[in-house]
Design a protein around this motif. Structure first.
Motif, PDB file in Angstrom:
ATOM      1  N   ALA A 140       2.011  10.299 -18.229  1.00 33.22           N
ATOM      2  CA  ALA A 140       3.378  10.449 -17.715  1.00 33.22           C
ATOM      3  C   ALA A 140       4.182  11.333 -18.654  1.00 33.22           C
ATOM      4  O   ALA A 140       3.806  11.550 -19.811  1.00 33.22           O
ATOM      5  N   LEU A 141       5.273  11.849 -18.148  1.00 32.86           N
ATOM      6  CA  LEU A 141       6.195  12.650 -18.939  1.00 32.86           C
ATOM      7  C   LEU A 141       7.602  12.106 -18.716  1.00 32.86           C
ATOM      8  O   LEU A 141       8.022  11.900 -17.570  1.00 32.86           O
ATOM      9  N   PHE A 142       8.307  11.861 -19.830  1.00 36.91           N
ATOM     10  CA  PHE A 142       9.727  11.505 -19.749  1.00 36.91           C
ATOM     11  C   PHE A 142      10.509  12.722 -20.206  1.00 36.91           C
ATOM     12  O   PHE A 142      10.123  13.384 -21.171  1.00 36.91           O
ATOM     13  N   SER A 143      11.576  13.038 -19.513  1.00 36.81           N
ATOM     14  CA  SER A 143      12.355  14.216 -19.873  1.00 36.81           C
ATOM     15  C   SER A 143      13.844  13.938 -19.688  1.00 36.81           C
ATOM     16  O   SER A 143      14.231  13.032 -18.938  1.00 36.81           O
ATOM     17  N   VAL A 144      14.668  14.695 -20.393  1.00 36.74           N
ATOM     18  CA  VAL A 144      16.125  14.611 -20.222  1.00 36.74           C
ATOM     19  C   VAL A 144      16.658  16.025 -20.061  1.00 36.74           C
ATOM     20  O   VAL A 144      16.389  16.893 -20.913  1.00 36.74           O
ATOM     21  N   ILE A 145      17.368  16.264 -18.987  1.00 34.85           N
ATOM     22  CA  ILE A 145      18.058  17.539 -18.804  1.00 34.85           C
ATOM     23  C   ILE A 145      19.558  17.244 -18.637  1.00 34.85           C
ATOM     24  O   ILE A 145      19.936  16.113 -18.324  1.00 34.85           O
ATOM     25  N   CYS A 146      20.390  18.247 -18.861  1.00 35.09           N
ATOM     26  CA  CYS A 146      21.844  18.051 -18.798  1.00 35.09           C
ATOM     27  C   CYS A 146      22.505  19.168 -18.007  1.00 35.09           C
ATOM     28  O   CYS A 146      22.058  20.317 -18.061  1.00 35.09           O
ATOM     29  N   SER A 147      23.589  18.804 -17.335  1.00 39.05           N
ATOM     30  CA  SER A 147      24.282  19.766 -16.482  1.00 39.05           C
ATOM     31  C   SER A 147      25.785  19.497 -16.531  1.00 39.05           C
ATOM     32  O   SER A 147      26.216  18.373 -16.255  1.00 39.05           O
ATOM     33  N   PRO A 148      26.585  20.506 -16.918  1.00 40.13           N
ATOM     34  CA  PRO A 148      28.027  20.262 -16.946  1.00 40.13           C
ATOM     35  C   PRO A 148      28.548  19.973 -15.535  1.00 40.13           C
ATOM     36  O   PRO A 148      28.094  20.576 -14.562  1.00 40.13           O
ATOM     37  N   ALA A 149      29.478  19.016 -15.455  1.00 40.20           N
ATOM     38  CA  ALA A 149      29.981  18.599 -14.146  1.00 40.20           C
ATOM     39  C   ALA A 149      31.492  18.738 -14.092  1.00 40.20           C
ATOM     40  O   ALA A 149      32.193  18.299 -15.006  1.00 40.20           O
ATOM     41  N   GLY A 150      31.980  19.336 -13.031  1.00 38.22           N
ATOM     42  CA  GLY A 150      33.419  19.474 -12.827  1.00 38.22           C
ATOM     43  C   GLY A 150      33.969  18.174 -12.272  1.00 38.22           C
ATOM     44  O   GLY A 150      33.239  17.211 -12.063  1.00 38.22           O
ATOM     45  N   ALA A 151      35.263  18.126 -12.058  1.00 36.11           N
ATOM     46  CA  ALA A 151      35.876  16.948 -11.459  1.00 36.11           C
ATOM     47  C   ALA A 151      35.252  16.756 -10.084  1.00 36.11           C
ATOM     48  O   ALA A 151      35.081  17.711  -9.328  1.00 36.11           O
ATOM     49  N   TYR A 152      34.886  15.506  -9.772  1.00 36.61           N
ATOM     50  CA  TYR A 152      34.229  15.217  -8.495  1.00 36.61           C
ATOM     51  C   TYR A 152      35.161  15.551  -7.333  1.00 36.61           C
ATOM     52  O   TYR A 152      34.758  16.090  -6.316  1.00 36.61           O
ATOM     53  N   PHE A 153      36.426  15.225  -7.528  1.00 34.54           N
ATOM     54  CA  PHE A 153      37.404  15.539  -6.478  1.00 34.54           C
ATOM     55  C   PHE A 153      38.263  16.692  -6.959  1.00 34.54           C
ATOM     56  O   PHE A 153      39.420  16.499  -7.351  1.00 34.54           O
ATOM     57  N   ALA A 154      37.699  17.881  -6.934  1.00 35.04           N
ATOM     58  CA  ALA A 154      38.400  19.040  -7.475  1.00 35.04           C
ATOM     59  C   ALA A 154      39.708  19.283  -6.720  1.00 35.04           C
ATOM     60  O   ALA A 154      40.715  19.642  -7.317  1.00 35.04           O
ATOM     61  N   GLY A 155      39.700  19.070  -5.424  1.00 33.56           N
ATOM     62  CA  GLY A 155      40.899  19.332  -4.625  1.00 33.56           C
ATOM     63  C   GLY A 155      41.728  18.090  -4.379  1.00 33.56           C
ATOM     64  O   GLY A 155      42.390  17.978  -3.353  1.00 33.56           O
ATOM     65  N   GLY A 156      41.687  17.121  -5.300  1.00 31.89           N
ATOM     66  CA  GLY A 156      42.414  15.867  -5.096  1.00 31.89           C
ATOM     67  C   GLY A 156      41.516  14.837  -4.438  1.00 31.89           C
ATOM     68  O   GLY A 156      40.542  15.195  -3.777  1.00 31.89           O
ATOM     69  N   LEU A 157      41.829  13.576  -4.643  1.00 36.22           N
ATOM     70  CA  LEU A 157      41.026  12.481  -4.130  1.00 36.22           C
ATOM     71  C   LEU A 157      40.963  12.531  -2.605  1.00 36.22           C
ATOM     72  O   LEU A 157      41.988  12.591  -1.948  1.00 36.22           O
ATOM     73  N   LYS A 158      39.755  12.536  -2.056  1.00 39.86           N
ATOM     74  CA  LYS A 158      39.623  12.625  -0.599  1.00 39.86           C
ATOM     75  C   LYS A 158      38.765  11.460  -0.108  1.00 39.86           C
ATOM     76  O   LYS A 158      37.593  11.368  -0.467  1.00 39.86           O
ATOM     77  N   PRO A 159      39.324  10.569   0.703  1.00 38.07           N
ATOM     78  CA  PRO A 159      38.516   9.451   1.202  1.00 38.07           C
ATOM     79  C   PRO A 159      37.310   9.957   1.998  1.00 38.07           C
ATOM     80  O   PRO A 159      37.416  10.950   2.719  1.00 38.07           O
TER      81      PRO A 159
END
Ligand SMILES: *Cc1c(COP(=O)(O)O)cnc(C)c1O
Length: 366
Positions: free
Chosen positions: A167-186
């Motif tokens: 098996a192989l265990f790995s960790v990768i990373c990715s910058p993330a912007g605000a989930y609700f970039a345009g304001g909270l949307k239900p």
């Protein structure tokens, strides 16, 4: 390339040509989610004879695998998801990573993959985030973070159906912007009547790619019906509400009670879910973890007893649910989000170091 061995026995091979602060800054202006990856990745190999070995951090890039590797054929794969948050003083922290380490091992047991010592899980994350710390968005840039994706795959080269010996265990990373970039949307949810996500005795409580693969057809059905996401019901009676494809659900009652489906083995035990249960109880709210049916949902909203519905998970923290639709009907949720938004803010304030970490949930990476 410069190769060094760290105290944790990770061999670190740094990329020769690092991205400039200007290039990284431009990416961090608008990273989106899961599209751009940092410059390094962690890898640890496992085989039956040697156990875990060859821990290393290397430049981000393709993983060469034999076409017969077990993961390609029988789907032995598990993953985790957590975030690194930059605080005002420049330090970088993550949230309850021990929980993710434990959950990875619970998933490993279910998928017949090897368990990883939690210290190795934490060290792998620390190594990559330290090396790529320039990729953690600056404090005060909204709800931005560095998304950390640990995963494990079966790599043995053989088509025999049995647990992989490598098996192989790995960790990768990715910058993330605000989930609700345009304001909270239900979000709007589609009730899947044709498909189930998890059945008793199945893999519903494991965080594995297979669960996601199995949810994509229903997700497509939801989108065809004008919804954002799918809510799954129990496999036997199609009555009990379980969760979304990747988020847990909460129902807030006008009288101050909060209900969330209990962990029966078919629901993924979210770290956000468990943290919110604690925060809500500390506010004096009654949190009931129990069976909750789709009829209770419909009746509760219709009668006004349910005042808010929200979904939660690491990526979005809390997402209000605005609408529920199914074959032949739909229901609009109340437009109040008071409890949801205030719990959301409380959790974010802890994660970003703006509120006291009373529970010892934060773990320093840099
Ligand atoms: C990851 C996940 C969640 C949310 O878990 P968190 O630990 O809160 O991010 C919920 N449901 C499913 C199916 C998941 O895979």
């Amino acid at each position: 390339m410069t190769t060094t061995t760290t105290s944790t026995a990770f061999t670190v091979t740094e990329r020769e040509q690092r991205r400039s602060p200007e290039e990284i800054g431009a990416i961090l202006e608008n990273p989106g989610f899961g599209n751009v990856f940092t410059e390094h990745m962690a890898m640890i190999e496992w085989d039956k004879g040697q156990g875990w070995h060859d821990a290393r951090v290397a430049p981000y890039g393709p993983i060469p695998l034999d076409p017969s590797a077990a993961v390609f054929h029988y789907g032995q794969e598990i993953f985790e998801g957590l975030k690194a948050y930059r605080h005002e003083d420049g330090t970088v922290w993550t949230f309850r990573p021990e929980r993710n380490a434990e959950r990875l091992n619970a998933s490993a047991r279910r998928l017949a993959l090897p368990e990883l010592p939690p210290t190795m899980f934490l060290d792998a994350i620390k190594e990559v985030v330290r090396l790529d710390q320039a990729w953690v968005p600056p404090a005060g840039s909204g709800e931005t973070s560095l998304y950390i994706r640990p995963f494990m795959i079966a790599t043995e080269e053989a088509l025999g159906v049995r647990p992989s010996n490598r098996a192989l265990f790995s960790v990768i990373c990715s910058p993330a912007g605000a989930y609700f970039a345009g304001g909270l949307k239900p979000v709007s949810l589609w009730v899947s009547e044709k498909y189930v996500r998890a059945a008793p005795g199945g893999t519903g409580a494991a965080k594995c790619g297979g669960n996601y693969a199995a949810s994509l057809a229903s997700q497509a059905e939801g989108i065809e019906n004008g919804c954002d996401q799918v809510v799954f019901l129990d496999a036997q009676e199609h009555l009990a509400v379980e969760e979304l494809g990747g988020m847990n659900l909460f129902f807030v009652y006008a009288d101050g009670r909060i209900v969330t489906p209990e962990l029966t083995g078919t629901i993924l035990p979210g770290v956000t879910r468990s943290s919110l249960i604690e925060l809500a109880r500390e506010r004096g709210l009654t949190v009931e973890e129990r069976r909750f049916t789709i009829d209770e949902w419909r009746d509760g909203v219709a009668s006004g007893q349910i005042s808010e519905v929200f979904a939660c998970g690491t990526a979005a923290v809390i997402t209000p649910v605005g609408r529920l639709a199914w074959n032949g009907g739909e229901l609009t949720m109340p437009d109040t989000h008071e409890v949801s938004l205030s719990l959301r803010q409380e959790l974010l304030d802890i994660q970003y170091g703006r509120a006291e970490d009373r529970h010892g949930w934060l773990y320093q990476l840099v």
